[in-house]
Design a protein around this motif. Structure first.
Motif, mmCIF file in Angstrom:
data_model
loop_
_atom_site.group_PDB
_atom_site.id
_atom_site.type_symbol
_atom_site.label_atom_id
_atom_site.label_comp_id
_atom_site.label_asym_id
_atom_site.label_seq_id
_atom_site.Cartn_x
_atom_site.Cartn_y
_atom_site.Cartn_z
ATOM 1 N N VAL A 119 -8.671 -10.234 9.795
ATOM 2 C CA VAL A 119 -8.042 -11.432 9.235
ATOM 3 C C VAL A 119 -7.002 -11.980 10.214
ATOM 4 O O VAL A 119 -6.925 -13.203 10.439
ATOM 5 N N PHE A 120 -6.222 -11.092 10.809
ATOM 6 C CA PHE A 120 -5.182 -11.523 11.741
ATOM 7 C C PHE A 120 -5.770 -12.269 12.944
ATOM 8 O O PHE A 120 -5.297 -13.351 13.313
ATOM 9 N N VAL A 121 -6.800 -11.709 13.549
ATOM 10 C CA VAL A 121 -7.385 -12.309 14.764
ATOM 11 C C VAL A 121 -8.031 -13.659 14.456
ATOM 12 O O VAL A 121 -7.786 -14.659 15.148
ATOM 13 N N THR A 122 -8.858 -13.702 13.405
ATOM 14 C CA THR A 122 -9.547 -14.956 13.090
ATOM 15 C C THR A 122 -8.564 -16.029 12.619
ATOM 16 O O THR A 122 -8.661 -17.194 13.021
ATOM 17 N N TYR A 123 -7.604 -15.634 11.790
ATOM 18 C CA TYR A 123 -6.600 -16.581 11.290
ATOM 19 C C TYR A 123 -5.750 -17.125 12.438
ATOM 20 O O TYR A 123 -5.423 -18.314 12.479
ATOM 21 N N THR A 124 -5.403 -16.264 13.392
ATOM 22 C CA THR A 124 -4.608 -16.682 14.542
ATOM 23 C C THR A 124 -5.387 -17.652 15.425
ATOM 24 O O THR A 124 -4.833 -18.646 15.922
ATOM 25 N N MET A 125 -6.671 -17.386 15.650
ATOM 26 C CA MET A 125 -7.487 -18.306 16.445
ATOM 27 C C MET A 125 -7.565 -19.687 15.784
ATOM 28 O O MET A 125 -7.452 -20.721 16.450
ATOM 29 N N ILE A 126 -7.746 -19.697 14.480
ATOM 30 C CA ILE A 126 -7.841 -20.973 13.755
ATOM 31 C C ILE A 126 -6.528 -21.751 13.865
ATOM 32 O O ILE A 126 -6.517 -22.928 14.243
ATOM 33 N N CYS A 127 -5.426 -21.083 13.546
ATOM 34 C CA CYS A 127 -4.136 -21.775 13.428
ATOM 35 C C CYS A 127 -3.434 -21.965 14.768
ATOM 36 O O CYS A 127 -2.861 -23.024 15.035
ATOM 37 N N SER A 128 -3.470 -20.936 15.622
ATOM 38 C CA SER A 128 -2.684 -20.971 16.855
ATOM 39 C C SER A 128 -3.411 -21.626 18.022
ATOM 40 O O SER A 128 -2.771 -21.975 19.019
ATOM 41 N N VAL A 129 -4.723 -21.784 17.918
ATOM 42 C CA VAL A 129 -5.480 -22.398 19.014
ATOM 43 C C VAL A 129 -6.114 -23.711 18.562
ATOM 44 O O VAL A 129 -5.715 -24.793 19.015
ATOM 45 N N PHE A 130 -7.067 -23.625 17.639
ATOM 46 C CA PHE A 130 -7.855 -24.813 17.306
ATOM 47 C C PHE A 130 -7.036 -25.865 16.537
ATOM 48 O O PHE A 130 -7.029 -27.039 16.901
ATOM 49 N N GLN A 131 -6.340 -25.448 15.494
ATOM 50 C CA GLN A 131 -5.507 -26.404 14.767
ATOM 51 C C GLN A 131 -4.350 -26.896 15.632
ATOM 52 O O GLN A 131 -3.902 -28.046 15.489
ATOM 53 N N THR A 132 -3.872 -26.065 16.541
ATOM 54 C CA THR A 132 -2.791 -26.460 17.439
ATOM 55 C C THR A 132 -3.184 -27.670 18.275
ATOM 56 O O THR A 132 -2.454 -28.665 18.362
ATOM 57 N N PHE A 133 -4.351 -27.614 18.909
ATOM 58 C CA PHE A 133 -4.796 -28.726 19.743
ATOM 59 C C PHE A 133 -5.116 -29.960 18.897
ATOM 60 O O PHE A 133 -4.852 -31.096 19.317
ATOM 61 N N LEU A 134 -5.653 -29.764 17.704
ATOM 62 C CA LEU A 134 -5.951 -30.901 16.831
ATOM 63 C C LEU A 134 -4.670 -31.603 16.385
ATOM 64 O O LEU A 134 -4.585 -32.837 16.398
ATOM 65 N N ASN A 135 -3.666 -30.829 16.001
ATOM 66 C CA ASN A 135 -2.404 -31.422 15.562
ATOM 67 C C ASN A 135 -1.659 -32.082 16.709
ATOM 68 O O ASN A 135 -1.103 -33.174 16.553
ATOM 69 N N ALA A 136 -1.630 -31.429 17.870
ATOM 70 C CA ALA A 136 -0.881 -31.953 19.005
ATOM 71 C C ALA A 136 -1.509 -33.223 19.566
ATOM 72 O O ALA A 136 -0.812 -34.077 20.133
ATOM 73 N N SER A 137 -2.798 -33.384 19.425
ATOM 74 C CA SER A 137 -3.489 -34.546 19.996
ATOM 75 C C SER A 137 -3.601 -35.717 19.031
ATOM 76 O O SER A 137 -3.902 -36.841 19.443
ATOM 77 N N ASP A 138 -3.331 -35.500 17.741
ATOM 78 C CA ASP A 138 -3.635 -36.505 16.716
ATOM 79 C C ASP A 138 -2.857 -37.810 16.917
ATOM 80 O O ASP A 138 -3.438 -38.891 17.020
ATOM 81 N N SER A 139 -1.540 -37.736 16.955
ATOM 82 C CA SER A 139 -0.744 -38.959 17.100
ATOM 83 C C SER A 139 -0.886 -39.555 18.492
ATOM 84 O O SER A 139 -0.776 -40.776 18.664
ATOM 85 N N VAL A 140 -1.137 -38.717 19.504
ATOM 86 C CA VAL A 140 -1.371 -39.216 20.868
ATOM 87 C C VAL A 140 -2.639 -40.066 20.886
ATOM 88 O O VAL A 140 -2.675 -41.160 21.463
ATOM 89 N N TYR A 141 -3.671 -39.566 20.247
ATOM 90 C CA TYR A 141 -4.942 -40.281 20.128
ATOM 91 C C TYR A 141 -4.732 -41.608 19.388
ATOM 92 O O TYR A 141 -5.181 -42.678 19.832
ATOM 93 N N MET A 142 -4.006 -41.559 18.266
ATOM 94 C CA MET A 142 -3.827 -42.759 17.447
ATOM 95 C C MET A 142 -3.040 -43.833 18.178
ATOM 96 O O MET A 142 -3.339 -45.027 18.070
ATOM 97 N N SER A 143 -2.019 -43.431 18.948
ATOM 98 C CA SER A 143 -1.204 -44.416 19.653
ATOM 99 C C SER A 143 -1.995 -45.151 20.720
ATOM 100 O O SER A 143 -1.593 -46.235 21.160
ATOM 101 N N ARG A 144 -3.125 -44.578 21.140
ATOM 102 C CA ARG A 144 -3.979 -45.209 22.138
ATOM 103 C C ARG A 144 -5.222 -45.875 21.537
ATOM 104 O O ARG A 144 -5.826 -46.731 22.169
ATOM 105 N N ALA A 145 -5.576 -45.456 20.360
ATOM 106 C CA ALA A 145 -6.724 -46.079 19.696
ATOM 107 C C ALA A 145 -6.322 -47.344 18.950
ATOM 108 O O ALA A 145 -7.131 -48.266 18.791
ATOM 109 N N PHE A 146 -5.048 -47.398 18.496
ATOM 110 C CA PHE A 146 -4.529 -48.553 17.753
ATOM 111 C C PHE A 146 -3.138 -48.849 18.319
ATOM 112 O O PHE A 146 -2.213 -48.071 18.121
ATOM 113 N N LEU A 147 -3.009 -49.977 18.988
ATOM 114 C CA LEU A 147 -1.855 -50.197 19.843
ATOM 115 C C LEU A 147 -0.636 -50.782 19.152
ATOM 116 O O LEU A 147 0.468 -50.669 19.669
#
Length: 453
Positions: A119-147
């Protein structure tokens, strides 16, 4: 904005067809988070693990997030690809769902230690890697997709109902699926796959149909940002910390409520299926969200956050006072859902913080600022599970018992109403410190003059 982007009216502007495309990944991630909120219940009632032990494992996982979020933000700020700065990281939504299925497929033959490690390894991969990049890129993406700020408000206002409907559907469906499959061998694998397959595919629509627009010509080749510059930008931007605390408290309230509602309706109300009905109550929020552009013409998002916090206090007070009365529970939950509108618009706060940082420091940092808020989101979600686990453990909760002790029942009631009430009070106090909305017109006017110069 680059010359090519300015000449192409189809880029960087609001178009009705872009709403579902943009909302697709947000919906997929929201549902993923909703499914992950059942990890505490899954570990206690399906794997037979002690709630306090599970809480410690989830808390340990969160220790990776502060480091991984900052690194992810730096990587995004340094990214300059043909696809854009943030768009390449959209693939992480498929990986997040894949590892979610892995997590809910913990081998039954494993020992207690083996189950906790899995549980620790899979949960950490989901939250600390994949969700991390999705959250960090979201507003950056939006600021360039809608000006423009107006188009950004529209895409969130009209797109958030789609996200909310998917979240509501998941919230209404999960208790039913848990009732059907939760006690069966491999039942939780079935539950996770029911969501992972459609939402893993749907989540890629944004990547396929929404392009990025560089903010200026230099951005396409500039790579001068250093890690020290990034840290200085964060350190001198007090508003990103206010927004992050707001996000953390929102995560505690929403995720804690979702995590404890299963316990509440099973042991306090006495009918787990009713939890699905209360999940469906959120259907009202999309209708309120579509009027957000009109509300934001009268009040800033910061002012709306204060109004939302007051309504959150009132709603949870009604929930507590009404006990198990169905009518008061419905009314209290409906009122307490209204603050979700501001949470759905939090990317507006982030873009305001990015503009402030550029104005103050002369360099635009985006991914790193978004990652600070993303860390707060995940910390709120993680602390919600930890809080629920520790309180239940301390109160003597027993996942194998058909009826809980009086102390455990009191703890569940407190977690369901009194704790979120207190958190809304804190949120109100925090957002009273956010005055950037009053300074922003002058800041943006000066930024535009600098860019044009």
């Amino acid at each position: 904005m680059s010359k090519n982007a300015a000449e192409n009216g189809s880029l960087g502007k609001f178009r009705a067809w872009k709403v579902p495309a943009w909302a697709s990944r947000a919906a997929a991630l929201t549902v993923n988070i909703a499914v992950l909120l059942q990890v505490q219940y899954y570990c206690t009632d399906a794997l037979g693990l002690a709630p306090g032990l599970v809480g410690m494992v989830l808390l340990a996982s969160k220790l990776f997030d502060g480091f991984s979020d900052l690194i992810a933000g730096f990587i995004i700020d340094k990214t300059h690809s043909k696809l854009g700065k943030a768009r390449p990281y959209e693939f992480c939504i498929m990986l997040a769902w894949l590892f979610t299925v892995f997590m809910f497929s913990t081998p039954a033959k494993f020992s207690t230690t083996g189950k906790l490690i899995w549980v620790f390894v899979t949960y950490t991969m989901i939250c600390s890697v994949f969700q991390t990049f999705l959250n960090a890129s979201d507003s950056v993406y939006m600021s360039r997709a809608f000006l423009s700020a107006g188009d950004q408000t529209k895409i969130l206002s009209f797109g958030s109902p789609i996200q909310m409907i998917c979240s509501i559907a998941a919230g209404a469906t999960l208790p039913i699926l848990i009732n059907m499959f939760g006690k069966q061998p491999g039942g939780w694998t079935k539950i996770s796959l029911i969501f992972a397959v459609p939402y893993g595919i749907l989540g890629m629509a944004r990547f396929l149909f929404i392009k990025e627009v560089p903010l200026d010509e230099k951005e396409e080749t500039s790579n001068h940002l250093t890690f020290k510059m990034l840290l200085d930008n964060i350190r001198t931007n007090k508003y990103i910390f206010i927004v992050s605390v707001f996000a953390l408290l929102s995560g505690l309230i929403q995720n804690g409520g979702s995590a404890v509602s299963t316990y509440y309706f099973q042991y306090i109300y006495g009918d787990l299926n009713v939890a699905g009905l209360f999940g469906a109550l959120g259907i009202i929020t999309p209708f309120i969200l579509v009027i957000m552009p009109l509300l934001m013409k009268k009040w800033s998002l910061a002012k709306l956050s204060l109004i939302g916090a007051v309504l959150g206090v009132i709603g949870n007070l009604i929930k507590f006072a009404g006990g198990t009365n169905l009518v008061t529970l419905i009314i209290g939950n409906l009122i307490a859902m209204i603050p979700l509108m501001v949470t759905c618009m939090v990317n507006i706060f982030l873009i305001e913080c990015m503009d402030f940082g550029e104005w103050k420091n002369g360099v635009r940092v985006e991914g790193a600022l978004a990652s600070i808020k993303g860390f707060a989101d995940k910390l709120g979600a993680g602390l919600a599970s930890v809080l629920v686990g520790f309180v239940l453990q301390f109160a003597g909760y027993d996942g194998n018992a058909a009826v809980q002790s009086t102390s455990a029942n009191h703890a569940i009631i407190a977690l369901y109403s009194l704790v979120p009430l207190a958190l809304y009070v804190i949120q109100f106090i925090v957002m009273k410190q956010y005055d950037l909305d009053q300074k922003l017109p002058g800041i943006r006017e000066e930024l535009n003059a600098r860019r044009n110069g």
